[in-house]
Design a protein around this motif. Structure first.
Motif, PDB file in Angstrom:
ATOM      1  N   GLY A   1     -35.863  78.396  48.919  1.00  0.00           N
ATOM      2  CA  GLY A   1     -34.976  77.413  48.299  1.00  0.00           C
ATOM      3  C   GLY A   1     -34.121  76.700  49.332  1.00  0.00           C
ATOM      4  N   ASP A   2     -33.619  77.449  50.317  1.00  0.00           N
ATOM      5  CA  ASP A   2     -32.821  76.836  51.389  1.00  0.00           C
ATOM      6  C   ASP A   2     -33.638  75.803  52.155  1.00  0.00           C
ATOM      7  N   ALA A   3     -34.897  76.131  52.424  1.00  0.00           N
ATOM      8  CA  ALA A   3     -35.745  75.206  53.185  1.00  0.00           C
ATOM      9  C   ALA A   3     -35.951  73.904  52.424  1.00  0.00           C
ATOM     10  N   VAL A   4     -36.201  74.010  51.130  1.00  0.00           N
ATOM     11  CA  VAL A   4     -36.373  72.806  50.313  1.00  0.00           C
ATOM     12  C   VAL A   4     -35.105  71.964  50.325  1.00  0.00           C
ATOM     13  N   ILE A   5     -33.957  72.608  50.134  1.00  0.00           N
ATOM     14  CA  ILE A   5     -32.678  71.891  50.084  1.00  0.00           C
ATOM     15  C   ILE A   5     -32.384  71.211  51.423  1.00  0.00           C
ATOM     16  N   ALA A   6     -32.554  71.957  52.527  1.00  0.00           N
ATOM     17  CA  ALA A   6     -32.253  71.395  53.847  1.00  0.00           C
ATOM     18  C   ALA A   6     -33.172  70.222  54.165  1.00  0.00           C
ATOM     19  N   HIS A   7     -34.446  70.351  53.823  1.00  0.00           N
ATOM     20  CA  HIS A   7     -35.397  69.273  54.090  1.00  0.00           C
ATOM     21  C   HIS A   7     -35.023  68.018  53.297  1.00  0.00           C
ATOM     22  N   ILE A   8     -34.692  68.187  52.022  1.00  0.00           N
ATOM     23  CA  ILE A   8     -34.303  67.049  51.196  1.00  0.00           C
ATOM     24  C   ILE A   8     -33.037  66.398  51.751  1.00  0.00           C
ATOM     25  N   ALA A   9     -32.046  67.205  52.095  1.00  0.00           N
ATOM     26  CA  ALA A   9     -30.774  66.665  52.587  1.00  0.00           C
ATOM     27  C   ALA A   9     -30.956  65.859  53.862  1.00  0.00           C
TER      28      ALA A   9
ATOM     29  N   LEU B   1     -28.927  75.368  41.703  1.00  0.00           N
ATOM     30  CA  LEU B   1     -28.918  76.540  42.567  1.00  0.00           C
ATOM     31  C   LEU B   1     -30.359  76.942  42.854  1.00  0.00           C
ATOM     32  N   GLY B   2     -30.694  77.050  44.137  1.00  0.00           N
ATOM     33  CA  GLY B   2     -32.082  77.274  44.525  1.00  0.00           C
ATOM     34  C   GLY B   2     -32.574  78.691  44.387  1.00  0.00           C
ATOM     35  N   GLU B   3     -32.055  79.446  43.429  1.00  0.00           N
ATOM     36  CA  GLU B   3     -32.550  80.800  43.186  1.00  0.00           C
ATOM     37  C   GLU B   3     -34.014  80.742  42.744  1.00  0.00           C
ATOM     38  N   PRO B   4     -34.788  81.789  43.032  1.00  0.00           N
ATOM     39  CA  PRO B   4     -36.210  81.759  42.689  1.00  0.00           C
ATOM     40  C   PRO B   4     -36.452  81.724  41.187  1.00  0.00           C
ATOM     41  N   THR B   5     -37.253  80.757  40.751  1.00  0.00           N
ATOM     42  CA  THR B   5     -37.597  80.598  39.329  1.00  0.00           C
ATOM     43  C   THR B   5     -39.076  80.269  39.169  1.00  0.00           C
ATOM     44  N   ASN B   6     -39.890  80.562  40.196  1.00  0.00           N
ATOM     45  CA  ASN B   6     -41.291  80.136  40.191  1.00  0.00           C
ATOM     46  C   ASN B   6     -41.399  78.626  40.024  1.00  0.00           C
ATOM     47  N   ALA B   7     -40.419  77.915  40.599  1.00  0.00           N
ATOM     48  CA  ALA B   7     -40.368  76.446  40.560  1.00  0.00           C
ATOM     49  C   ALA B   7     -40.263  75.910  39.139  1.00  0.00           C
ATOM     50  N   GLY B   8     -39.749  76.719  38.228  1.00  0.00           N
ATOM     51  CA  GLY B   8     -39.412  76.262  36.892  1.00  0.00           C
ATOM     52  C   GLY B   8     -37.911  76.086  36.783  1.00  0.00           C
ATOM     53  N   VAL B   9     -37.446  75.726  35.610  1.00  0.00           N
ATOM     54  CA  VAL B   9     -36.016  75.521  35.391  1.00  0.00           C
ATOM     55  C   VAL B   9     -35.492  76.629  34.489  1.00  0.00           C
ATOM     56  N   GLU B  10     -34.530  77.380  34.990  1.00  0.00           N
ATOM     57  CA  GLU B  10     -33.838  78.386  34.192  1.00  0.00           C
ATOM     58  C   GLU B  10     -32.383  77.946  34.092  1.00  0.00           C
ATOM     59  N   ALA B  11     -31.960  77.687  32.878  1.00  0.00           N
ATOM     60  CA  ALA B  11     -30.670  77.038  32.667  1.00  0.00           C
ATOM     61  C   ALA B  11     -29.583  78.056  32.362  1.00  0.00           C
ATOM     62  N   GLY B  12     -28.392  77.773  32.909  1.00  0.00           N
ATOM     63  CA  GLY B  12     -27.258  78.636  32.664  1.00  0.00           C
ATOM     64  C   GLY B  12     -27.540  80.049  33.114  1.00  0.00           C
ATOM     65  N   CYS B  13     -26.840  81.021  32.540  1.00  0.00           N
ATOM     66  CA  CYS B  13     -27.131  82.427  32.799  1.00  0.00           C
ATOM     67  C   CYS B  13     -26.378  83.290  31.801  1.00  0.00           C
ATOM     68  N   GLN B  14     -26.845  84.503  31.640  1.00  0.00           N
ATOM     69  CA  GLN B  14     -26.139  85.473  30.824  1.00  0.00           C
ATOM     70  C   GLN B  14     -24.849  85.911  31.514  1.00  0.00           C
ATOM     71  N   GLY B  15     -23.890  86.323  30.709  1.00  0.00           N
ATOM     72  CA  GLY B  15     -22.745  87.030  31.247  1.00  0.00           C
ATOM     73  C   GLY B  15     -23.040  88.521  31.286  1.00  0.00           C
ATOM     74  N   THR B  16     -22.248  89.255  32.040  1.00  0.00           N
ATOM     75  CA  THR B  16     -22.452  90.695  32.134  1.00  0.00           C
ATOM     76  C   THR B  16     -21.116  91.425  32.080  1.00  0.00           C
ATOM     77  N   LEU B  17     -21.103  92.520  31.373  1.00  0.00           N
ATOM     78  CA  LEU B  17     -19.900  93.329  31.204  1.00  0.00           C
ATOM     79  C   LEU B  17     -20.297  94.795  31.270  1.00  0.00           C
TER      80      LEU B  17
END
Length: 356
Positions: A103-111, A156-172
Protein backbone atom coordinates in the motif's frame (compact mmCIF):
# COMPACT_ATOMS: atom_id res chain seq x y z
CA UNK A 1 21.91 1.97 8.52
CA UNK A 2 22.72 3.74 5.27
CA UNK A 3 19.77 5.51 3.74
CA UNK A 4 18.65 3.57 0.65
CA UNK A 5 17.68 5.49 -2.47
CA UNK A 6 14.08 4.91 -3.46
CA UNK A 7 12.88 5.44 -7.02
CA UNK A 8 9.29 6.59 -6.56
CA UNK A 9 8.67 6.66 -10.30
CA UNK A 10 9.60 3.01 -10.66
CA UNK A 11 7.02 0.27 -11.06
CA UNK A 12 5.24 0.03 -7.68
CA UNK A 13 6.18 -3.66 -7.56
CA UNK A 14 9.87 -2.79 -7.59
CA UNK A 15 9.27 0.03 -5.15
CA UNK A 16 7.47 -2.34 -2.79
CA UNK A 17 10.45 -4.71 -2.86
CA UNK A 18 12.78 -1.81 -2.01
CA UNK A 19 10.57 -0.83 0.93
CA UNK A 20 10.53 -4.40 2.22
CA UNK A 21 14.31 -4.58 1.91
CA UNK A 22 14.58 -1.60 4.27
CA UNK A 23 13.64 -3.05 7.68
CA UNK A 24 11.27 -0.88 9.70
CA UNK A 25 10.03 -2.78 12.73
CA UNK A 26 7.86 -0.59 14.97
CA UNK A 27 10.05 1.93 16.78
CA UNK A 28 12.86 1.52 14.25
CA UNK A 29 11.41 3.23 11.19
CA UNK A 30 14.02 6.01 10.95
CA UNK A 31 15.96 4.59 8.00
CA UNK A 32 12.84 4.07 5.91
CA UNK A 33 11.42 7.44 6.93
CA UNK A 34 14.72 9.08 5.94
CA UNK A 35 14.62 7.33 2.57
CA UNK A 36 11.00 8.31 1.92
CA UNK A 37 11.60 11.91 2.92
CA UNK A 38 14.71 12.20 0.74
CA UNK A 39 12.91 10.66 -2.25
CA UNK A 40 9.89 12.93 -1.96
CA UNK A 41 12.00 16.08 -1.60
CA UNK A 42 14.18 15.16 -4.58
CA UNK A 43 11.69 13.52 -6.93
CA UNK A 44 8.42 15.35 -6.17
CA UNK A 45 9.07 19.12 -6.23
CA UNK A 46 5.34 19.71 -6.66
CA UNK A 47 4.77 18.54 -3.07
CA UNK A 48 5.23 20.32 0.24
CA UNK A 49 7.01 17.87 2.55
CA UNK A 50 6.92 17.67 6.36
CA UNK A 51 8.83 15.38 8.72
CA UNK A 52 7.25 14.53 12.08
CA UNK A 53 9.28 12.11 14.15
CA UNK A 54 9.52 9.05 11.94
CA UNK A 55 6.47 10.04 9.92
CA UNK A 56 6.69 11.71 6.51
CA UNK A 57 3.89 13.84 5.08
CA UNK A 58 3.51 15.54 1.72
CA UNK A 59 0.75 17.53 0.01
CA UNK A 60 -0.22 19.56 -3.00
CA UNK A 61 -1.55 23.11 -2.70
CA UNK A 62 -3.44 23.50 -5.98
CA UNK A 63 -6.57 25.16 -4.64
CA UNK A 64 -8.84 22.30 -5.67
CA UNK A 65 -12.39 22.11 -4.33
CA UNK A 66 -11.72 18.85 -2.51
CA UNK A 67 -8.75 17.17 -0.84
CA UNK A 68 -8.04 13.43 -0.65
CA UNK A 69 -5.70 11.96 1.95
CA UNK A 70 -3.81 8.71 1.33
CA UNK A 71 -2.28 7.13 4.43
CA UNK A 72 -0.08 4.15 5.17
CA UNK A 73 2.06 3.04 8.08
CA UNK A 74 5.77 2.45 7.56
CA UNK A 75 6.28 -0.03 10.39
CA UNK A 76 6.02 -3.80 10.42
CA UNK A 77 5.83 -6.50 13.04
CA UNK A 78 9.18 -8.14 13.95
CA UNK A 79 10.96 -9.79 11.04
CA UNK A 80 10.57 -13.59 10.89
CA UNK A 81 13.44 -14.59 8.61
CA UNK A 82 11.51 -12.96 5.74
CA UNK A 83 13.77 -10.07 4.73
CA UNK A 84 15.08 -9.43 2.10
CA UNK A 85 12.17 -9.83 -0.26
CA UNK A 86 12.00 -12.55 -2.90
CA UNK A 87 9.92 -13.10 -6.02
CA UNK A 88 8.11 -16.27 -7.07
CA UNK A 89 6.25 -15.58 -10.28
CA UNK A 90 3.65 -12.91 -9.60
CA UNK A 91 4.06 -13.24 -5.82
CA UNK A 92 6.35 -10.99 -3.81
CA UNK A 93 7.38 -12.40 -0.42
CA UNK A 94 8.72 -10.55 2.61
CA UNK A 95 7.91 -8.88 5.90
CA UNK A 96 5.40 -6.11 5.30
CA UNK A 97 4.56 -7.03 1.71
CA UNK A 98 0.90 -7.24 2.67
CA UNK A 99 0.83 -5.13 5.83
CA UNK A 100 1.40 -2.66 4.36
CA UNK A 101 4.41 -1.79 2.25
CA UNK A 102 2.53 -2.69 -0.91
CA UNK A 103 0.00 0.00 0.00
CA UNK A 104 2.85 2.40 0.80
CA UNK A 105 4.43 1.74 -2.58
CA UNK A 106 1.20 2.50 -4.42
CA UNK A 107 0.67 5.71 -2.43
CA UNK A 108 4.26 6.94 -2.86
CA UNK A 109 4.23 6.22 -6.59
CA UNK A 110 0.95 8.08 -7.08
CA UNK A 111 2.11 11.05 -5.00
CA UNK A 112 5.39 11.41 -6.89
CA UNK A 113 4.11 10.88 -10.43
CA UNK A 114 0.72 12.58 -10.38
CA UNK A 115 1.56 16.27 -10.64
CA UNK A 116 -1.85 17.64 -11.63
CA UNK A 117 -4.58 15.71 -9.78
CA UNK A 118 -8.17 16.89 -9.95
CA UNK A 119 -8.31 16.83 -6.13
CA UNK A 120 -5.63 18.23 -3.88
CA UNK A 121 -3.66 15.36 -2.43
CA UNK A 122 -2.11 14.69 0.98
CA UNK A 123 -0.05 11.58 1.73
CA UNK A 124 0.84 10.44 5.24
CA UNK A 125 3.42 7.74 5.96
CA UNK A 126 3.34 7.20 9.71
CA UNK A 127 5.10 5.21 12.39
CA UNK A 128 4.22 2.74 15.18
CA UNK A 129 0.88 1.44 13.95
CA UNK A 130 1.64 -2.15 14.95
CA UNK A 131 2.16 -1.38 18.65
CA UNK A 132 0.17 0.23 21.44
CA UNK A 133 -2.15 3.03 20.37
CA UNK A 134 -0.39 5.63 22.52
CA UNK A 135 2.68 5.41 20.23
CA UNK A 136 0.76 5.59 16.94
CA UNK A 137 2.22 8.36 14.79
CA UNK A 138 -1.20 9.54 13.65
CA UNK A 139 -1.95 10.61 17.21
CA UNK A 140 1.19 12.75 17.31
CA UNK A 141 0.41 14.26 13.92
CA UNK A 142 -3.11 15.11 15.06
CA UNK A 143 -1.75 16.86 18.16
CA UNK A 144 1.07 18.74 16.44
CA UNK A 145 0.00 19.18 12.79
CA UNK A 146 -3.78 18.91 12.77
CA UNK A 147 -4.13 20.95 9.56
CA UNK A 148 -2.25 18.26 7.64
CA UNK A 149 -5.07 15.80 8.31
CA UNK A 150 -7.82 17.98 6.82
CA UNK A 151 -9.50 16.16 3.92
CA UNK A 152 -12.80 15.33 2.27
CA UNK A 153 -11.89 11.64 2.04
CA UNK A 154 -9.22 9.48 3.66
CA UNK A 155 -8.06 6.27 1.99
CA UNK A 156 -6.03 4.00 4.25
CA UNK A 157 -3.85 1.56 2.33
CA UNK A 158 -4.51 -1.41 4.60
CA UNK A 159 -4.68 -4.74 2.74
CA UNK A 160 -8.14 -5.44 1.29
CA UNK A 161 -7.23 -7.60 -1.73
CA UNK A 162 -7.57 -4.34 -3.70
CA UNK A 163 -11.25 -4.11 -2.78
CA UNK A 164 -12.99 -1.43 -0.75
CA UNK A 165 -13.73 -2.05 2.91
CA UNK A 166 -15.60 0.88 4.36
CA UNK A 167 -15.44 2.19 7.89
CA UNK A 168 -14.63 -0.31 10.62
CA UNK A 169 -16.06 -2.02 13.66
CA UNK A 170 -15.49 -0.63 17.10
CA UNK A 171 -13.97 -2.81 19.79
CA UNK A 172 -14.50 -2.97 23.53
CA UNK A 173 -13.09 -5.26 26.19
CA UNK A 174 -14.65 -5.79 29.58
CA UNK A 175 -14.04 -7.95 32.64
CA UNK A 176 -16.98 -9.70 34.27
CA UNK A 177 -16.17 -10.63 37.86
CA UNK A 178 -17.87 -12.99 40.29
CA UNK A 179 -17.02 -13.36 43.97
CA UNK A 180 -17.42 -16.21 46.43
CA UNK A 181 -16.05 -17.47 49.71
CA UNK A 182 -12.98 -19.65 50.09
CA UNK A 183 -13.20 -23.00 51.81
CA UNK A 184 -11.38 -26.32 51.83
CA UNK A 185 -12.72 -28.39 48.93
CA UNK A 186 -13.25 -31.29 51.35
CA UNK A 187 -15.79 -29.09 53.15
CA UNK A 188 -17.09 -27.24 50.09
CA UNK A 189 -20.46 -26.51 51.70
CA UNK A 190 -18.69 -23.98 53.85
CA UNK A 191 -17.70 -21.92 50.81
CA UNK A 192 -19.23 -20.30 47.73
CA UNK A 193 -17.66 -21.19 44.41
CA UNK A 194 -17.01 -18.09 42.27
CA UNK A 195 -16.37 -20.18 39.15
CA UNK A 196 -19.75 -21.85 39.46
CA UNK A 197 -21.30 -18.40 39.85
CA UNK A 198 -19.96 -17.53 36.40
CA UNK A 199 -22.34 -20.01 34.77
CA UNK A 200 -25.11 -17.48 34.02
CA UNK A 201 -22.56 -15.18 32.34
CA UNK A 202 -21.50 -17.99 30.00
CA UNK A 203 -25.16 -18.82 29.37
CA UNK A 204 -25.81 -15.24 28.30
CA UNK A 205 -22.82 -15.30 25.97
CA UNK A 206 -23.92 -18.61 24.45
CA UNK A 207 -27.41 -17.26 23.82
CA UNK A 208 -26.28 -13.87 22.56
CA UNK A 209 -27.81 -12.93 19.19
CA UNK A 210 -25.58 -10.41 17.36
CA UNK A 211 -27.02 -7.62 15.23
CA UNK A 212 -26.49 -7.28 11.50
CA UNK A 213 -26.47 -3.56 10.66
CA UNK A 214 -26.67 -2.16 7.13
CA UNK A 215 -24.97 1.24 6.78
CA UNK A 216 -24.48 2.74 3.30
CA UNK A 217 -25.02 -0.73 1.84
CA UNK A 218 -22.30 -2.28 4.01
CA UNK A 219 -23.46 -4.93 6.49
CA UNK A 220 -21.61 -4.93 9.81
CA UNK A 221 -22.10 -7.99 12.00
CA UNK A 222 -21.56 -7.55 15.70
CA UNK A 223 -20.06 -10.15 18.01
CA UNK A 224 -19.72 -10.66 21.76
CA UNK A 225 -17.27 -13.35 22.79
CA UNK A 226 -15.52 -14.59 25.90
CA UNK A 227 -11.80 -14.42 25.13
CA UNK A 228 -10.28 -15.28 28.49
CA UNK A 229 -11.31 -16.84 31.80
CA UNK A 230 -9.41 -17.01 35.07
CA UNK A 231 -10.16 -18.33 38.53
CA UNK A 232 -9.01 -20.80 41.11
CA UNK A 233 -6.49 -20.80 43.92
CA UNK A 234 -5.30 -24.39 44.36
CA UNK A 235 -6.47 -27.92 43.77
CA UNK A 236 -8.03 -28.15 47.21
CA UNK A 237 -9.57 -24.68 47.60
CA UNK A 238 -13.04 -23.47 46.69
CA UNK A 239 -12.26 -20.32 44.61
CA UNK A 240 -13.50 -16.96 45.80
CA UNK A 241 -12.99 -15.08 42.50
CA UNK A 242 -13.49 -15.68 38.80
CA UNK A 243 -12.99 -13.24 35.91
CA UNK A 244 -14.16 -13.58 32.32
CA UNK A 245 -12.83 -11.15 29.71
CA UNK A 246 -15.22 -10.43 26.86
CA UNK A 247 -14.61 -8.66 23.55
CA UNK A 248 -17.48 -6.76 21.93
CA UNK A 249 -17.04 -5.96 18.24
CA UNK A 250 -19.77 -3.46 17.45
CA UNK A 251 -21.17 -1.75 14.39
CA UNK A 252 -20.17 1.88 13.91
CA UNK A 253 -23.72 3.14 14.41
CA UNK A 254 -23.05 2.72 18.14
CA UNK A 255 -20.97 5.41 19.83
CA UNK A 256 -18.88 4.73 22.90
CA UNK A 257 -21.66 5.36 25.40
CA UNK A 258 -24.05 3.07 23.55
CA UNK A 259 -21.48 0.27 23.26
CA UNK A 260 -20.61 0.46 26.94
CA UNK A 261 -24.26 0.54 27.96
CA UNK A 262 -25.03 -2.49 25.80
CA UNK A 263 -22.38 -4.57 27.56
CA UNK A 264 -23.64 -3.47 30.95
CA UNK A 265 -27.20 -4.38 29.89
CA UNK A 266 -26.19 -7.85 28.66
CA UNK A 267 -24.50 -8.60 31.98
CA UNK A 268 -26.97 -6.79 34.19
CA UNK A 269 -26.59 -7.89 37.81
CA UNK A 270 -22.88 -8.67 37.47
CA UNK A 271 -19.74 -6.67 38.22
CA UNK A 272 -18.66 -5.25 34.84
CA UNK A 273 -15.48 -3.21 34.27
CA UNK A 274 -14.64 -1.76 30.83
CA UNK A 275 -10.89 -2.19 30.30
CA UNK A 276 -10.31 -1.13 26.68
CA UNK A 277 -12.24 0.74 24.01
CA UNK A 278 -11.77 2.02 20.47
CA UNK A 279 -14.61 3.57 18.46
CA UNK A 280 -15.74 2.33 15.08
CA UNK A 281 -15.90 4.38 11.91
CA UNK A 282 -18.96 5.06 9.79
CA UNK A 283 -18.36 4.35 6.09
CA UNK A 284 -19.52 7.77 4.92
CA UNK A 285 -19.95 6.52 1.38
CA UNK A 286 -22.56 9.14 0.54
CA UNK A 287 -19.98 11.93 0.86
CA UNK A 288 -19.22 13.26 -2.64
CA UNK A 289 -15.51 12.35 -2.69
CA UNK A 290 -16.25 8.88 -1.30
CA UNK A 291 -18.96 8.29 -3.90
CA UNK A 292 -16.55 9.32 -6.65
CA UNK A 293 -13.94 6.90 -5.35
CA UNK A 294 -16.37 4.01 -5.22
CA UNK A 295 -17.42 4.75 -8.80
CA UNK A 296 -13.77 4.80 -9.90
CA UNK A 297 -13.08 1.40 -8.33
CA UNK A 298 -16.12 -0.26 -9.87
CA UNK A 299 -16.21 -2.34 -6.68
CA UNK A 300 -19.05 -3.14 -4.33
CA UNK A 301 -17.84 -1.87 -0.94
CA UNK A 302 -17.97 -4.24 2.00
CA UNK A 303 -17.94 -3.62 5.72
CA UNK A 304 -14.58 -3.76 7.47
CA UNK A 305 -14.59 -6.53 10.07
CA UNK A 306 -11.94 -5.42 12.50
CA UNK A 307 -10.54 -2.10 13.67
CA UNK A 308 -8.20 0.11 11.64
CA UNK A 309 -6.96 3.68 11.75
CA UNK A 310 -9.89 4.79 9.60
CA UNK A 311 -11.47 5.23 13.04
CA UNK A 312 -9.08 8.10 13.73
CA UNK A 313 -10.12 9.88 10.55
CA UNK A 314 -13.81 9.27 11.18
CA UNK A 315 -13.40 10.83 14.63
CA UNK A 316 -12.18 13.96 12.84
CA UNK A 317 -15.30 13.98 10.67
CA UNK A 318 -13.53 12.63 7.57
CA UNK A 319 -15.18 9.82 5.56
CA UNK A 320 -12.63 7.01 5.41
CA UNK A 321 -12.21 3.68 3.63
CA UNK A 322 -9.65 0.88 3.58
CA UNK A 323 -8.22 0.15 0.14
CA UNK A 324 -4.96 -1.58 -0.61
CA UNK A 325 -3.26 -4.58 -2.22
CA UNK A 326 -2.66 -7.73 -0.22
CA UNK A 327 -4.61 -10.43 1.57
CA UNK A 328 -5.16 -9.38 5.20
CA UNK A 329 -5.13 -13.05 6.23
CA UNK A 330 -1.42 -13.16 5.32
CA UNK A 331 -0.45 -10.18 7.50
CA UNK A 332 2.12 -10.92 10.22
CA UNK A 333 2.83 -14.45 8.94
CA UNK A 334 6.22 -15.94 8.09
CA UNK A 335 5.18 -16.49 4.49
CA UNK A 336 3.63 -13.04 4.11
CA UNK A 337 3.37 -12.14 0.44
CA UNK A 338 1.39 -10.04 -1.99
CA UNK A 339 0.01 -10.77 -5.42
CA UNK A 340 1.82 -8.15 -7.49
CA UNK A 341 -1.09 -7.85 -9.91
CA UNK A 342 -2.97 -6.19 -7.06
CA UNK A 343 -0.31 -3.46 -6.79
CA UNK A 344 -0.76 -2.74 -10.49
CA UNK A 345 -4.55 -2.76 -10.20
CA UNK A 346 -4.65 -0.57 -7.06
CA UNK A 347 -2.31 1.96 -8.68
CA UNK A 348 -4.54 2.13 -11.75
CA UNK A 349 -7.65 2.65 -9.63
CA UNK A 350 -6.14 5.52 -7.64
CA UNK A 351 -4.76 7.14 -10.79
CA UNK A 352 -8.16 6.89 -12.47
CA UNK A 353 -9.89 8.37 -9.44
CA UNK A 354 -7.46 11.25 -9.06
CA UNK A 355 -7.34 12.15 -12.75
CA UNK A 356 -10.99 11.56 -13.66
Amino acid sequence: MAVPELDLAADPIELCAALVDTPSVSGDEAALADAMEAALRKQAPHLEVLRSGDAVLARTQLGRERRVLLAGHLDTVPIADNVPSRRDGHLLYGCGTTDMKSGDAVIAHIAATLTDPRHDLTVVFYDCEEVEAARNGLGRIEREHRDWLAADLAILGEPTNAGVEAGCQGTLKAEIRTSGRRAHSARSWLGTNAIHAMGPVLDRLRAYAPRDVDIDGCVYREGLQAVRIGGGVAGNVVPDECVVTVNFRFAPDRDGDAARQHVHDVFDGFDVAITDFAPGALPGLTAPAAAEFIAATGAVPAAKYGWTDVSRFAALGIPAVNFGPGDPNLAHTRDEHVDTTQLTDATAVLRRFLTG
